[in-house]
Scaffold this motif. Structure first.
Motif, mmCIF file in Angstrom:
data_model
loop_
_atom_site.group_PDB
_atom_site.id
_atom_site.type_symbol
_atom_site.label_atom_id
_atom_site.label_comp_id
_atom_site.label_asym_id
_atom_site.label_seq_id
_atom_site.Cartn_x
_atom_site.Cartn_y
_atom_site.Cartn_z
ATOM 1 N N VAL A 92 0.844 -1.195 0.000
ATOM 2 C CA VAL A 92 0.000 0.000 0.000
ATOM 3 C C VAL A 92 0.882 1.248 0.000
ATOM 4 O O VAL A 92 1.721 1.427 0.886
ATOM 5 C CB VAL A 92 -0.933 0.020 1.230
ATOM 6 N N TRP A 93 0.703 2.067 -1.012
ATOM 7 C CA TRP A 93 1.422 3.345 -1.129
ATOM 8 C C TRP A 93 0.415 4.490 -1.105
ATOM 9 O O TRP A 93 -0.733 4.324 -1.523
ATOM 10 C CB TRP A 93 2.219 3.400 -2.433
ATOM 11 N N MET A 94 0.864 5.645 -0.607
ATOM 12 C CA MET A 94 -0.029 6.805 -0.509
ATOM 13 C C MET A 94 0.605 8.040 -1.159
ATOM 14 O O MET A 94 1.778 8.323 -0.915
ATOM 15 C CB MET A 94 -0.301 7.126 0.968
ATOM 16 N N LYS A 95 -0.195 8.755 -1.952
ATOM 17 C CA LYS A 95 0.234 10.057 -2.460
ATOM 18 C C LYS A 95 -0.248 11.082 -1.443
ATOM 19 O O LYS A 95 -1.456 11.226 -1.216
ATOM 20 C CB LYS A 95 -0.349 10.296 -3.853
ATOM 21 N N ARG A 96 0.710 11.810 -0.846
ATOM 22 C CA ARG A 96 0.408 12.571 0.371
ATOM 23 C C ARG A 96 -0.109 13.991 0.088
ATOM 24 O O ARG A 96 0.447 14.969 0.588
ATOM 25 C CB ARG A 96 1.666 12.623 1.241
ATOM 26 N N ASP A 97 -1.200 14.123 -0.651
ATOM 27 C CA ASP A 97 -1.730 15.458 -0.926
ATOM 28 C C ASP A 97 -2.421 16.106 0.279
ATOM 29 O O ASP A 97 -2.808 17.264 0.226
ATOM 30 C CB ASP A 97 -2.644 15.467 -2.161
ATOM 31 N N GLU A 98 -2.526 15.318 1.370
ATOM 32 C CA GLU A 98 -3.087 15.932 2.583
ATOM 33 C C GLU A 98 -2.094 16.911 3.203
ATOM 34 O O GLU A 98 -2.468 17.709 4.057
ATOM 35 C CB GLU A 98 -3.500 14.834 3.580
ATOM 36 N N LEU A 99 -0.831 16.872 2.747
ATOM 37 C CA LEU A 99 0.169 17.782 3.305
ATOM 38 C C LEU A 99 0.151 19.159 2.652
ATOM 39 O O LEU A 99 0.822 20.074 3.109
ATOM 40 C CB LEU A 99 1.568 17.159 3.173
ATOM 41 N N ASN A 100 -0.641 19.325 1.600
ATOM 42 C CA ASN A 100 -0.743 20.639 0.941
ATOM 43 C C ASN A 100 -1.231 21.710 1.913
ATOM 44 O O ASN A 100 -2.034 21.434 2.800
ATOM 45 C CB ASN A 100 -1.775 20.610 -0.200
ATOM 46 N N HIS A 101 -0.814 22.942 1.659
ATOM 47 C CA HIS A 101 -1.403 24.090 2.344
ATOM 48 C C HIS A 101 -2.928 24.041 2.178
ATOM 49 O O HIS A 101 -3.420 23.751 1.087
ATOM 50 C CB HIS A 101 -0.841 25.380 1.738
ATOM 51 N N THR A 102 -3.642 24.295 3.233
ATOM 52 C CA THR A 102 -5.108 24.201 3.376
ATOM 53 C C THR A 102 -5.610 22.754 3.458
ATOM 54 O O THR A 102 -6.802 22.517 3.561
ATOM 55 C CB THR A 102 -5.936 24.990 2.314
ATOM 56 N N GLY A 103 -4.707 21.779 3.415
ATOM 57 C CA GLY A 103 -5.070 20.428 3.846
ATOM 58 C C GLY A 103 -5.707 19.486 2.853
ATOM 59 O O GLY A 103 -6.184 18.428 3.244
#
Ligand SMILES: *Cc1c(COP(=O)(O)O)cnc(C)c1O
Length: 414
Positions: A92-103
């Protein structure tokens, strides 16, 4: 599988009329048409201008924090292997777009659109919002560029999403509660379109997903494709090959389109969109799975799969996740569904809630409830696949916004 729009590519759509097969298009009132055509022409010119791209890329890097990392979720992988046959269980791999500014991922397309609005000489920005995430991203960009911002939000959602309403106000935006219909996202978008027609000359309408009349679905997709472009390069660098399966949550479909699009012509890459199954697909009004549980119709200027009753009235979607309860889906997804290039499934509220908690404990990542749906499907799928299979899911938002809702569902008083 049916034929792609042009020979050998699934990435060439839409056609000149904004159509993906029989989906998409521009079903708008005469009064709206000049505005839409103006946006289309301006977007075309912007795409051809390297300085536009450069400025957007600079903002993504220095303001948003891109590229977002690609993460191998080792503990999640190990955990899911416990229920796999011996020696099996996908990575399982994750693209971490939750780390963007504004979440979340919304800011990617908002910054592109705000730069476009500036190029067009527009003096104010309007937007619709459901849960408030797109409203917050738009209000953020408007603060940065000193543009007045008005966000239309269903009165029901204003009640339910007070923290985001306050965020938008802190950022200097005006929030207009919309009381028509069920007073949720669909009605907010109707109101924003109406307001736009009445304020043609100085206003730009910034749409939050791959929906609306052409060129919005293609424009938002193009901006969000930064997710898949990065993920493709990062996966090649980390493992020397492409992922086997992509998984993303589907509200309107922008984070999924952004991840999928750069991979559409890689025949070895399977793709799964996960819709909100709510209380279950068998319950009318109990879910928000437009593709799995709806049929084609016209809403918000495009033809696409919609939740509707026997008379064609649009049904309210239900999901534990306010970001997934849009009763439609972007037209490109409807097309990818029909031709079979992407498979669409659903995860229920209960499954998402479970994935939300498990991800927090195992990875130290509290996901938004939307990507928790994608993860819920990953949890079902991974144990059935071999150990060298790479599953990549889009962690498109963080869960800070959802902790109150989750606490309530778990019977915890904060
Ligand atoms: C808005 C939102 C969604 C739903 O929108 P899409 O256009 O389907 O991506 C999903 N996840 C998060 C975190 C969101 O904020």
């Amino acid at each position: 599988m049916n034929k792609p729009l042009l020979a050998n590519s699934f990435r060439t759509g839409p056609d000149a009329n904004g159509r993906f097969g029989t989906f998409g298009g521009r079903y708008v009132a005469e009064t709206l048409m000049p505005l839409i055509l103006e946006v289309e022409a301006a977007y075309k010119a912007a795409r051809a201008d390297d300085s536009f791209e450069a400025e957007w890329r600079r903002l993504l890097k220095d303001y948003v924090g891109r590229p977002s990392p690609l993460w191998f979720a080792e503990r999640m992988t190990k955990h899911l292997r416990q229920s796999a046959p011996r020696g099996g269980g996908a990575q399982v791999w994750m693209k971490r777009d939750e780390l963007n500014h504004t979440g979340a991922h919304k800011i990617n397309a908002v910054l592109g659109q705000i730069l476009l609005a500036r190029r067009m000489g527009k003096k104010r920005i309007i937007a619709e919002t459901g849960a408030g995430q797109h409203g917050v991203a738009t209000a953020t960009a408007c603060a940065l560029f000193d543009l007045p911002c008005t966000v239309f939000m269903g009165a029901t959602d204003v009640e339910r999403q007070q923290p985001n309403v306050f965020r938008m106000k802190l950022l200097g935006a005006e929030v207009v509660p919309v009381t028509s219909g069920a007073a949720t996202l669909k009605d907010a978008m109707n109101e924003a379109l109406r307001h736009w027609v009445a304020n043609v000359t100085d206003t730009y309408y910034c749409i939050g997903t791959v929906a609306g009349p052409h060129p919005y679905p293609v424009m938002v997709r193009d901006f969000q494709s930064v997710i898949g472009e990065e993920a493709r390069a990062q996966m090649l660098e980390a493992t020397g090959r492409l992922p086997d399966t992509l998984v993303a949550a589907i509200g309107g479909g922008s984070n999924a389109m952004g991840l999928f699009h750069p991979f559409l012509d890689d025949a070895s890459v399977a793709m799964l969109g996960v819709e909100a199954g709510g209380h279950g697909l068998q319950i009318e009004g109990g879910h928000a799975a437009s593709l799995s549980g709806g049929r084609p119709g016209v809403l918000h200027g495009n033809r696409t799969y919609l939740l509707q009753d026997a008379e064609g009235q649009i049904l309210e979607g239900h999901s534990i996740s306010a970001g997934l309860d849009y009763p439609g889906v972007g037209p490109e997804h409807s097309w990818l569904h029909e031709i079979g290039r992407v498979k669409y499934v659903a995860a229920t509220d209960a499954q998402a809630l479970n994935a939300f908690q498990l991800c927090s404990r195992l990875e130290g990542i509290i996901p938004a409830l939307e990507p928790a749906h994608a993860l819920a499907h990953v949890m079902e799928l991974a144990p059935t696949l071999p150990a060298d299979h790479i599953l990549l899911m889009n962690m498109c938002g963080r869960g800070d916004k959802d902790i109150f809702a989750v606490a309530k569902h778990l019977g915890v008083t904060l």
